[in-house]
Design an enzyme around this catalytic site. Structure first.
Site, PDB file in Angstrom:
ATOM      1  N   GLU A   8       0.870  -1.180   0.000  1.00 21.94           N
ATOM      2  CA  GLU A   8       0.000   0.000   0.000  1.00 21.94           C
ATOM      3  C   GLU A   8       0.910   1.234   0.000  1.00 21.94           C
ATOM      4  O   GLU A   8       1.849   1.314   0.798  1.00 21.94           O
ATOM      5  CB  GLU A   8      -0.790  -0.085   1.294  1.00 21.94           C
ATOM      6  CG  GLU A   8      -1.778   0.948   1.554  1.00 21.94           C
ATOM      7  CD  GLU A   8      -2.488   0.645   2.883  1.00 21.94           C
ATOM      8  OE1 GLU A   8      -3.367   1.416   3.220  1.00 21.94           O
ATOM      9  OE2 GLU A   8      -2.159  -0.364   3.550  1.00 21.94           O
ATOM     10  N   SER A   9       0.639   2.147  -0.904  1.00 24.72           N
ATOM     11  CA  SER A   9       1.553   3.287  -1.027  1.00 24.72           C
ATOM     12  C   SER A   9       1.195   4.383  -0.026  1.00 24.72           C
ATOM     13  O   SER A   9       0.055   4.834   0.035  1.00 24.72           O
ATOM     14  CB  SER A   9       1.484   3.851  -2.451  1.00 24.72           C
ATOM     15  OG  SER A   9       2.430   4.876  -2.580  1.00 24.72           O
ATOM     16  N   CYS A  10       2.158   4.776   0.753  1.00 25.95           N
ATOM     17  CA  CYS A  10       1.943   5.847   1.733  1.00 25.95           C
ATOM     18  C   CYS A  10       2.490   7.130   1.131  1.00 25.95           C
ATOM     19  O   CYS A  10       3.699   7.375   1.154  1.00 25.95           O
ATOM     20  CB  CYS A  10       2.635   5.509   3.044  1.00 25.95           C
ATOM     21  SG  CYS A  10       1.948   4.037   3.795  1.00 25.95           S
ATOM     22  N   ASP A  58      11.558  -2.483  15.374  1.00 24.46           N
ATOM     23  CA  ASP A  58      12.282  -1.387  14.700  1.00 24.46           C
ATOM     24  C   ASP A  58      11.363  -0.162  14.541  1.00 24.46           C
ATOM     25  O   ASP A  58      11.306   0.451  13.475  1.00 24.46           O
ATOM     26  CB  ASP A  58      12.829  -1.860  13.345  1.00 24.46           C
ATOM     27  CG  ASP A  58      14.004  -1.000  12.861  1.00 24.46           C
ATOM     28  OD1 ASP A  58      14.503  -0.162  13.652  1.00 24.46           O
ATOM     29  OD2 ASP A  58      14.415  -1.150  11.695  1.00 24.46           O
ATOM     30  N   LYS A  68      10.558   3.439  14.658  1.00 23.56           N
ATOM     31  CA  LYS A  68      11.333   4.691  14.601  1.00 23.56           C
ATOM     32  C   LYS A  68      10.659   5.576  13.545  1.00 23.56           C
ATOM     33  O   LYS A  68       9.886   5.068  12.706  1.00 23.56           O
ATOM     34  CB  LYS A  68      12.792   4.412  14.218  1.00 23.56           C
ATOM     35  CG  LYS A  68      12.965   3.670  12.924  1.00 23.56           C
ATOM     36  CD  LYS A  68      14.433   3.463  12.593  1.00 23.56           C
ATOM     37  CE  LYS A  68      14.587   2.680  11.299  1.00 23.56           C
ATOM     38  NZ  LYS A  68      15.970   2.456  10.904  1.00 23.56           N
ATOM     39  N   ASN A  94      10.290   4.454   9.945  1.00 23.65           N
ATOM     40  CA  ASN A  94       9.399   3.332   9.623  1.00 23.65           C
ATOM     41  C   ASN A  94       7.935   3.651   9.897  1.00 23.65           C
ATOM     42  O   ASN A  94       7.083   2.766   9.851  1.00 23.65           O
ATOM     43  CB  ASN A  94       9.823   2.075  10.396  1.00 23.65           C
ATOM     44  CG  ASN A  94      11.112   1.489   9.827  1.00 23.65           C
ATOM     45  OD1 ASN A  94      11.426   1.723   8.660  1.00 23.65           O
ATOM     46  ND2 ASN A  94      11.859   0.771  10.640  1.00 23.65           N
TER      47      ASN A  94
END
Ligand SMILES: Nc1ncnc2c1ncn2[C@@H]1O[C@H](COP(=O)(O)OP(=O)(O)OP(=O)(O)O)[C@@H](O)[C@H]1O
Length: 493
Positions: A126-128, A171, A173, A176
């Site tokens: 899914e493109s953010c 992870d 942060k 991400n």
């Protein structure tokens, strides 16, 4: 990516395969129980119109890709097979595929399908469209408490879901945490994920044994117990959440230093300085998330997430309607700052069809943010896709492709300037002033390492020495080693 995918046409090529072979009966039984929801398709990269590079990770490059025919847009995570085999990252890639396939939450990046070819594995995500939270913080300097509260609440919700399934992200942060076009947060990058003992998510044992050997996470967000080799627990992510909230409010992570070793010393001794301008509520929440005892961190105790959600910092958060609108102001403010972007819109296929989606379609971060057009040296096979969009393209010669580019601070005497450093396949090193948009003095390329030499000072600082000058750079995204690798691999070619 093929994970136990018999019958897939991709499997029949004579190219290197990446498979998940069971090592014993137990594993074989477990493997049978994995029926992928996101299919392994027979697509090739030619089935997509490739757009801009959305981001670069340590073993992947993520590119906007529009499927020919349907017009659907995905974030295509491309992993170079040779590189991930060489770097021992095959299990991370498989793990991410298997875990993402089983997740279904609006706060977590969705996986649509996978495929592979001779050189690469592809995950259609899914493109953010809003890019990384890290870039938003970098551009603003720091976020307001209203914004930080909202983003933290959305991460809390996603973590509650993950921890409820018995999964630890490992992870968390700002790099991400990705923003959708309508301003919501989605957690990405599940390559370090680990299951807790009672996990409800199927994870093949062999992947875990390989994966758990390495220290997971990113130095500035790693909790103290991980440095002491304690087993993973939800508390690990809660520590990283505390660091992330601090980062949003202060513009930098709480345990910042010039080397990983020094960062770890600060973490172990909990050298935490809370700026005076943090509200009492924010300071208290950070203090409680950064408890040295992972079981005592807010959210990890007997009252679980209820205790965390009831913390006064979250006063005013409507937990039931967090993802239903209410980001208008935040998103509009964000887009206003980006309105100079010269991004040419492509259709967005995210599932969010809120009021803002339409207004924000075409919204992007093609304004020279640190990661938007970065590339990896090992991914030079796909480097030609870089040349399409960036405003830096005007500095390239016809047919020349970007191998790696970052916005860096360049130091000269006691001053520093922002430059866009571009490494191309020619090879050439180009340094462009980000304020004047002009090429700075030429850096003369040489294949001879004694004529152009990169020295890494620490993960964010490096120097490029030529026979006539030494240039010092700082990369806020700590890619000093990647710069060295990229330049040296081009010298060897
Ligand atoms: N679904 C997405 N939509 C938009 N951009 C994305 C998406 N997924 C990843 N990116 C961009 O690509 C970058 C690299 O992706 P990701 O972190 O998954 O790669 P990685 O190689 O696993 O990284 P890491 O070095 O953290 O292990 C992200 O930081 C982000 O900028």
């Amino acid at each position: 990516m093929v994970v136990g995918g018999e019958g897939n046409d991709m499997e029949r090529t004579s190219q290197p395969k990446i498979r998940l072979e069971p090592r014993n009966r137990e594993e074989a039984a477990q493997r049978i129980s994995i029926a992928f929801r996101a299919p392994q398709e027979n697509f090739t990269i030619r089935d997509f119109e490739l757009g801009k590079v959305l981001g670069v990770g340590s073993h992947s490059k993520v590119v906007r890709a529009k499927k020919k025919g349907t017009g659907h847009v995905y974030a295509l995570k491309i992993m170079d097979k040779d590189y991930i085999i060489k770097e021992n990252k095959v299990s991370c890639a498989k793990l991410e595929r298997i875990v993402l396939d089983q997740l279904d939450h609006p706060g977590i990046v969705g996986l649509y399908f996978t495929f592979q070819d001779a050189r690469s594995l592809y995950m259609a995500l899914e493109s953010c469209e809003g890019g990384e939270l890290f870039d938003l913080i970098s551009k603003r300097g720091r976020l307001s408490e209203i914004e930080a509260r909202f983003y933290t609440a959305e991460v809390v919700e996603a973590l509650e879901y993950l921890h409820g399934l018995g999964l630890i992200h490992c992870d968390i942060k700002p790099e991400n945490l990705l923003l959708t076009a309508d301003g919501h947060i989605k957690v990405a990058d599940f390559g370090s994920v680990r299951p807790a003992k009672d996990s409800r998510v199927t994870v093949p044992l062999n992947l875990l044994s390989e994966n758990t050997r390495a220290l997971a996470g990113t130095a500035a967000y790693v909790p103290p117990e991980i440095l002491n080799s304690s087993p993973v627990s939800p508390g690990n992510d809660l520590w990283a959440l505390g660091c992330t909230l601090y980062h949003m409010l202060a513009g930098a992570s709480p345990f910042k230093d010039t080397s990983e070793w020094l960062i770890f010393q600060r973490v172990i001794s909990r050298e935490l300085i809370i700026p005076e301008y943090f509200s009492d509520e924010a300071s208290d929440l950070i203090d409680k998330l950064l408890d040295m005892d992972p079981t005592k961190r807010l959210g990890a105790g007997p009252d679980g997430y209820l205790a965390l959600k009831l913390h006064p910092f979250f006063k005013g958060i409507d937990w039931h309607n967090l993802r239903k609108g209410s980001v208008r102001k935040l998103a509009m403010e964000f887009i206003a700052r980006k309105n100079k972007d010269s991004y040419s819109s492509t259709q967005n296929t995210t599932h969010h069809s809120g009021v803002l989606s339409q207004q924000l379609t075409g919204f992007d971060r093609s304004n020279g943010s640190t990661s938007s057009s970065e590339a990896h040296p090992h991914l030079s096979t796909v480097s030609s896709i870089d040349s399409f969009d960036s405003k830096w393209a005007e500095f390239l010669e016809p047919g020349e492709s970007v191998i790696m580019t970052s916005k860096l601070k360049k130091f000269r005497k006691l001053k520093s300037k922002k430059v866009q450093l571009i490494l191309t396949d020619k090879p050439r090193l180009i340094s462009v002033s980000t304020s004047k948009l002009t090429e700075k003095r030429k850096i003369v390329w040489s294949d001879n390492p004694s004529s152009i030499n990169v020295q890494v000072v620490n993960s964010s600082h490096f120097k490029i020495s030529t026979p006539t000058k030494v240039m010092s750079f700082e990369d806020a995204k700590q890619r000093a080693w990647q710069w060295k690798k990229a330049i040296e691999s081009l010298q060897k070619q």
